[in-house]
Design an enzyme around this catalytic site. Structure first.
Site, PDB file in Angstrom:
ATOM      1  N   ASP A  86      94.768  17.564  43.388  1.00  0.00           N
ATOM      2  CA  ASP A  86      93.429  16.984  43.551  1.00  0.00           C
ATOM      3  C   ASP A  86      93.097  16.149  42.305  1.00  0.00           C
ATOM      4  OD1 ASP A  86      90.921  16.698  44.778  1.00  0.00           O
ATOM      5  OD2 ASP A  86      90.107  18.505  43.808  1.00  0.00           O
ATOM      6  N   HIS A 183      80.103  15.062  43.584  1.00  0.00           N
ATOM      7  CA  HIS A 183      80.790  16.267  43.107  1.00  0.00           C
ATOM      8  C   HIS A 183      79.799  17.226  42.440  1.00  0.00           C
ATOM      9  CE1 HIS A 183      84.618  13.832  43.201  1.00  0.00           C
ATOM     10  NE2 HIS A 183      85.006  14.965  43.741  1.00  0.00           N
ATOM     11  N   GLY A 184      80.094  18.511  42.530  1.00  0.00           N
ATOM     12  CA  GLY A 184      79.312  19.498  41.794  1.00  0.00           C
ATOM     13  C   GLY A 184      78.163  20.084  42.596  1.00  0.00           C
ATOM     14  N   HIS A 215      85.178  13.722  49.599  1.00  0.00           N
ATOM     15  CA  HIS A 215      85.062  14.581  48.404  1.00  0.00           C
ATOM     16  C   HIS A 215      83.592  14.980  48.245  1.00  0.00           C
ATOM     17  CE1 HIS A 215      89.012  14.078  46.253  1.00  0.00           C
ATOM     18  NE2 HIS A 215      89.149  13.259  47.285  1.00  0.00           N
ATOM     19  N   ALA A 217      81.947  17.560  49.146  1.00  0.00           N
ATOM     20  CA  ALA A 217      81.360  17.905  50.449  1.00  0.00           C
ATOM     21  C   ALA A 217      80.787  19.314  50.508  1.00  0.00           C
ATOM     22  CB  ALA A 217      82.403  17.709  51.543  1.00  0.00           C
ATOM     23  N   ASP A 260      84.885  22.728  46.789  1.00  0.00           N
ATOM     24  CA  ASP A 260      85.193  23.533  45.606  1.00  0.00           C
ATOM     25  C   ASP A 260      83.949  24.318  45.169  1.00  0.00           C
ATOM     26  OD1 ASP A 260      85.974  24.620  43.220  1.00  0.00           O
ATOM     27  OD2 ASP A 260      86.579  22.759  42.275  1.00  0.00           O
ATOM     28  N   SER A 261      82.842  23.599  44.973  1.00  0.00           N
ATOM     29  CA  SER A 261      81.631  24.247  44.434  1.00  0.00           C
ATOM     30  C   SER A 261      81.170  25.427  45.290  1.00  0.00           C
ATOM     31  CB  SER A 261      80.501  23.224  44.299  1.00  0.00           C
ATOM     32  OG  SER A 261      80.881  22.203  43.405  1.00  0.00           O
TER      33      SER A 261
HETATM   34  P1  13P Z   1      82.332  19.829  45.647  1.00  0.00           P
HETATM   35  O1  13P Z   1      81.935  19.830  44.201  1.00  0.00           O
HETATM   36  O2  13P Z   1      81.257  19.298  46.512  1.00  0.00           O
HETATM   37  O3  13P Z   1      82.811  21.164  46.110  1.00  0.00           O
HETATM   38  O4  13P Z   1      83.556  18.798  45.806  1.00  0.00           O
HETATM   39  C1  13P Z   1      84.878  19.215  45.571  1.00  0.00           C
HETATM   40  C2  13P Z   1      85.841  18.085  45.540  1.00  0.00           C
HETATM   41  O5  13P Z   1      85.579  16.960  45.908  1.00  0.00           O
HETATM   42  C3  13P Z   1      87.191  18.405  45.054  1.00  0.00           C
HETATM   43  O6  13P Z   1      87.999  17.271  45.001  1.00  0.00           O
HETATM   44  O1  G3H Z   2      86.533  17.447  42.363  1.00  0.00           O
HETATM   45  C1  G3H Z   2      87.120  18.169  41.585  1.00  0.00           C
HETATM   46  C2  G3H Z   2      87.202  19.628  41.664  1.00  0.00           C
HETATM   47  O2  G3H Z   2      85.961  20.189  41.914  1.00  0.00           O
HETATM   48  C3  G3H Z   2      87.970  20.215  40.520  1.00  0.00           C
HETATM   49  O3  G3H Z   2      87.248  20.518  39.387  1.00  0.00           O
HETATM   50  O4  G3H Z   2      88.684  20.038  37.346  1.00  0.00           O
HETATM   51  O5  G3H Z   2      86.836  21.719  37.269  1.00  0.00           O
HETATM   52  O6  G3H Z   2      88.950  22.192  38.530  1.00  0.00           O
HETATM   53  P1  G3H Z   2      87.967  21.148  38.050  1.00  0.00           P
HETATM   54 ZN    ZN Z   3      86.871  15.488  44.527  1.00  0.00          ZN
END
Ligand code: 13P
Ligand code: G3H
Ligand code: ZN
Length: 313
Positions: A86, A183-184, A215, A217, A260-261
C-alpha cells in the site's frame, strides 16, 4: 519467492471479477499477527476475496521476513487472499515487495509532477509485470495524513481528461482516484458532504475497462469513537465517509476499497474497554484477543454491508 508459491491470489483477477459483478474487494491494512488474524478470520467467515494491505511503514514495523513467515503459516484458501504493498513511494520498495512474494504493489506517485508520476509508474509496471504481478497507481491527491511520508492539506481531484493517457502510458492495472475521500479519522467538513460522483462518472466513461480504487474509505463507526472517548481516549471529532456513498461508488467501477482507520478504531476501542473495565488484566493475550475479535467483527460488517463481496469466493 513468487506470490503463487504462497497460494496468494492475483490481485488483477480479483479486481476484474469485482468490477464485472459490481462489488468491491476490501483491502484491509495489517501491522502484526493480530490484525492479520482478524482479516483472515473475516475473509473465511464471509467467504470473501480480501486484499491484505501492507504500507511501507507497516513493512518496516514488522520486517519483511517476519511478515512472510506469518503469511506462510497462515491458513487461507488458495487464490482467495492477495498481498499488496500500500502506498509504495519508490521503485526500490516496490521491487522489494515483489521479491518477498507480494501479489501486487501500489506505486504512489501522486505527490510527483505528472510527467514524473507517469515515468516512475511505468518503470514499476515494466518490472512487476515480468513476474505476473499487478500495479496500482494514483492520479490526483487525497487530503489527509496517509503515512509518515505523505500528508496533503487539500484535495486535488483526479482530472478525468487525463486518465485515458495515464493508464495507457503507465500500463497500470488499476487506478486510485481522488473524488473526495480523505485518509485518516477526520474526513468530512459536514455530515452531508458528498463524494464527486460527477468526476467518477467521467472517469469510468474514459477508462471503462480499468478497475478503480477508493482510498480513505473508512466510515469511522461512531460506536468506536464513543467507546474510545468513554474509556480514556480523545478522538472527539472523528468522522468518516458514509457507507451509502461508498456503496454508490462501488456500482461505478470502484473495485477495491481501502480501509485502515476503521480497524484501528475497532482494535483500540476493545483494548480501552477491556483494560478500563478489568483493571486486574495484565496478560497482553487477553486484551489483544478481544481487540482481534472486535476487528474481525468490524471487517465482517464492512464486507457484508459495504463491499458486497461475501460469498464471492
Ligand atoms: P482510511 O484512513 O480511510 O482507513 O484509508 C486507508 C487507506 O486508504 C489505506 O491505503
Ligand atoms: O493510507 C495509508 C494507510 O492508512 C497506512 O498508514 O503508514 O500509518 O501504516 P501507515
Ligand atoms: Zn490509502
Amino acid at each position: 519467492m513468487h506470490y503463487s508459491d504462497f497460494g496468494l491470489a492475483d490481485t488483477k483477477t480479483l479486481l476484474k471479477q469485482a468490477m464485472r459483478q459490481g462489488y468491491a474487494v476490501p483491502a484491509f491494512n495489517l501491522y502484526n499477527m493480530e490484525t492479520l488474524t482478524a482479516i483472515l478470520d473475516a475473509a473465511k467467515i464471509t467467504q470473501s476475496p480480501v486484499i491484505l494491505a501492507v504500507s511501507e511503514s507497516a513493512l518496516e514495523y514488522m520486517g519483511g521476513d517476519i511478515l512472510m513467515g506469518m503469511i506462510r503459516g497462515a491458513e487461507y484458501k488458495r487464490g482467495q487472499i492477495a498481498l499488496h504493498l500500500d502506498h509504495g513511494h519508490s521503485f526500490d520498495v516496490c521491487k522489494y515487495a515483489c521479491e518477498l512474494g507480494f501479489s501486487s504493489v501500489m506505486f504512489d506517485g501522486s505527490a510527483l509532477p505528472l510527467d514524473k508520476n507517469i515515468s516512475e509508474s511505468r518503470r514499476v509496471a515494466d518490472y512487476v509485470h515480468k513476474f505476473g504481478m499487478s500495479l496500482e497507481t494514483e492520479l490526483g491527491v487525497l487530503a489527509g495524513t496517509e503515512d509518515k511520508n505523505t500528508t496533503a492539506k487539500n484535495h486535488s481531484f483526479t482530472n478525468p481528461e487525463l486518465v485515458k493517457d495515464f493508464v495507457r502510458q503507465t500500463k497500470t492495472d488499476s487506478l486510485a482516484v481522488a473524488i473526495g475521500t480523505t485518509h485518516g479519522a477526520y474526513k468530512r467538513k459536514s455530515a452531508n458532504e458528498s463524494l464527486r460522483f460527477d468526476i467518477l462518472e467521467k472517469i469510468t466513461e474514459n477508462i471503462p475497462n480499468t478497475p478503480l480504487v477508493l482510498h480513505g474509505a473508512s466510515s469511522i463507526p461512531q460506536k468506536y469513537v464513543n467507546q474510545i472517548n468513554k474509556f480514556g481516549g480523545d478522538v472527539k471529532n472523528a468522522h468518516g465517509t458514509s457507507p451509502a456513498q461508498i456503496r454508490r461508488a462501488i456500482k461505478m467501477h470502484i473495485a477495491k476499497v481501502n480501509v485502515d482507520s476503521d480497524s484501528r478504531f475497532a482494535f483500540t476501542a476493545a483494548i480501552r474497554k477491556t483494560l478500563a473495565t478489568k483493571p486486574e488484566i495484565f496478560d497482553p493475550r487477553t486484551y489483544l484477543s478481544k481487540a482481534t475479535d472486535e476487528m474481525t467483527k468490524n471487517c465482517i460488517d464492512e464486507i457484508q454491508n459495504i463491499m458486497g463481496s461475501g460469498y464471492k469466493f
